[in-house]
Design a protein around this motif. Structure first.
Motif, short mmCIF file in Angstrom:
data_model
loop_
_atom_site.label_atom_id
_atom_site.label_comp_id
_atom_site.label_asym_id
_atom_site.label_seq_id
_atom_site.Cartn_x
_atom_site.Cartn_y
_atom_site.Cartn_z
N ARG A 1 -64.70 77.39 22.59
CA ARG A 1 -65.21 77.67 21.25
C ARG A 1 -66.64 77.06 21.15
O ARG A 1 -67.62 77.94 20.93
CB ARG A 1 -64.44 77.14 20.12
CG ARG A 1 -65.26 77.62 18.77
CD ARG A 1 -64.34 77.05 17.61
NE ARG A 1 -64.89 77.93 16.30
CZ ARG A 1 -64.16 78.53 15.46
NH1 ARG A 1 -62.88 78.53 15.61
NH2 ARG A 1 -64.71 79.17 14.34
N LEU A 2 -67.01 75.98 21.63
CA LEU A 2 -68.41 75.39 21.57
C LEU A 2 -69.18 76.03 22.58
O LEU A 2 -70.21 76.24 22.22
CB LEU A 2 -68.00 74.00 21.96
CG LEU A 2 -67.35 72.92 20.78
CD1 LEU A 2 -67.32 71.62 21.28
CD2 LEU A 2 -68.27 72.85 19.93
N ILE A 3 -68.64 76.27 23.68
CA ILE A 3 -69.66 77.07 24.73
C ILE A 3 -69.92 78.45 24.34
O ILE A 3 -70.96 78.63 24.34
CB ILE A 3 -68.73 77.13 26.06
CG1 ILE A 3 -68.41 75.73 26.64
CG2 ILE A 3 -69.71 77.97 27.16
CD1 ILE A 3 -67.76 75.74 27.90
N MET B 1 -75.57 70.10 26.80
CA MET B 1 -75.33 69.93 25.33
C MET B 1 -74.18 68.85 24.89
O MET B 1 -73.72 68.92 23.91
CB MET B 1 -75.10 71.23 24.76
CG MET B 1 -76.37 72.46 24.96
SD MET B 1 -75.74 74.12 24.41
CE MET B 1 -77.38 74.71 24.45
N GLY B 2 -73.59 68.38 26.07
CA GLY B 2 -72.59 67.55 25.63
C GLY B 2 -71.05 68.21 25.67
O GLY B 2 -70.02 67.64 25.06
N LYS C 1 -59.99 85.18 23.68
CA LYS C 1 -60.57 86.36 23.02
C LYS C 1 -61.75 86.04 22.09
O LYS C 1 -62.71 86.54 22.29
CB LYS C 1 -59.29 86.94 22.05
CG LYS C 1 -58.23 87.48 22.83
CD LYS C 1 -57.90 88.59 21.91
CE LYS C 1 -56.86 89.81 22.70
NZ LYS C 1 -56.17 90.82 21.97
N TYR C 2 -61.55 84.85 21.71
CA TYR C 2 -62.89 84.28 20.92
C TYR C 2 -64.36 84.10 21.92
O TYR C 2 -65.24 84.70 21.43
CB TYR C 2 -62.77 83.07 20.18
CG TYR C 2 -63.79 82.57 19.24
CD1 TYR C 2 -64.12 83.19 17.97
CD2 TYR C 2 -64.78 81.62 19.82
CE1 TYR C 2 -65.25 82.39 17.32
CE2 TYR C 2 -65.85 81.17 19.00
CZ TYR C 2 -66.00 81.67 17.68
OH TYR C 2 -67.09 81.23 16.93
N PHE C 3 -64.02 83.47 22.86
CA PHE C 3 -65.01 83.37 23.94
C PHE C 3 -65.40 84.80 24.60
O PHE C 3 -66.77 84.78 24.73
CB PHE C 3 -64.34 82.61 25.19
CG PHE C 3 -65.42 82.19 26.23
CD1 PHE C 3 -66.22 81.24 25.91
CD2 PHE C 3 -65.18 82.75 27.31
CE1 PHE C 3 -67.36 80.76 26.89
CE2 PHE C 3 -66.27 82.55 28.28
CZ PHE C 3 -67.15 81.48 28.08
N LEU C 4 -64.50 85.78 24.63
CA LEU C 4 -65.14 87.13 24.92
C LEU C 4 -65.54 87.90 24.07
O LEU C 4 -66.01 88.97 24.32
CB LEU C 4 -63.86 87.70 25.73
CG LEU C 4 -63.11 87.15 26.83
CD1 LEU C 4 -61.73 87.44 27.18
CD2 LEU C 4 -64.21 87.44 28.06
#
Length: 244
Positions: A28-30, A134-135, A89-92
């Motif tokens: 999610r962060l990426i 970005m950590g 799915k969120y990442f995509l």
């Protein structure tokens, strides 16, 4: 043709993402913080812009490959997981109810769009460096060499990659059942790539047909599919080398 840059479509189920994916989830962060525009710039010349069937956007296809490297999965298992994993799915940039691509589309993209020996390594490496800066990936080593045959062979000889995967599958089976002993094919000359390819496929087939109960165990199934994919990719790569 290249479609517009993918964005999360409106969905009545979008709230599931906030309910079920933690705010500090790595993917999610990426997704939220790492810009992927550079993918479009690098690959746009490989697409026709005024005719032809609409393709899946290269940013989304690259994200599939990033997930493949992130989780060390074959094309088949990556797509299977993406169907039900909301973080994927969120990442995509897919809605929860959206369908995913066919595994063959991912394989074709790897072999045809990513036909530069070092391009995929560079793309994933750049993404990882941005994320680390970005950590977002503190202390984590991403398995880049499990993503694509060319990238994989760039880091280790093709024969070594194949035999390591086949041995890993054998040893995993030994841990699961005593019945695995003596079931696998005889070892071959590791300097002969044709023998190695046949051996790797025979190891996978031994598990699939001789110990089918192990295929219900996800880690075994994933390893079988990785062995098959690696052998098939190697065959394609070697055929290209012979033809060029």
């Amino acid at each position: 043709m290249m479609p517009d840059l993918p964005n999360m479509p409106p969905s009545p189920y979008a709230a599931l993402y906030d309910l079920l994916i933690p705010a500090d989830d790595e993917l999610r962060l990426i997704h939220d913080l790492v810009p992927f525009d550079f993918i479009t710039e690098l690959l746009e010349d490989t697409y026709c812009h005024d005719n032809g069937r609409m393709a899946v956007h290269p940013v989304r296809m690259f994200k599939y490959l990033f997930l493949k490297a992130h989780s060390n999965l074959s094309d088949v298992d990556l797509v299977r997981r993406a169907k039900t994993d909301l973080a994927y799915k969120y990442f995509l940039d897919l809605a929860p109810e959206d369908d995913v691509i066919n595994p063959s589309s991912l394989t074709k993209f790897r072999r045809q769009r990513m036909d530069d020996d070092e391009l995929l390594d560079k793309l994933i490496g750049h993404t990882v460096e941005v994320a680390k800066g970005m950590g977002l990936l503190k202390g984590r080593t991403l398995i880049v060499d499990a993503t694509h045959s060319r990238a994989r062979y760039g880091q280790k000889p093709i024969g070594k990659a194949i035999i390591e995967e086949a041995k890993g599958l054998r040893h995993a089976c030994y841990k699961e059942t005593k019945n695995a002993k003596g079931r696998f094919p005889e070892k071959v000359d590791e300097s002969d790539i044709d023998q190695l390819l046949s051996y790797a496929l025979a190891v996978a087939e031994t598990v699939e047909t001789g110990m089918p109960e192990l295929m219900f165990r996800e880690h075994i199934r994933d390893q079988v599919n990785r062995v098959r994919e690696l052998a098939e990719d190697a065959h394609v790569e070697l055929q290209v080398s012979k033809d060029s």
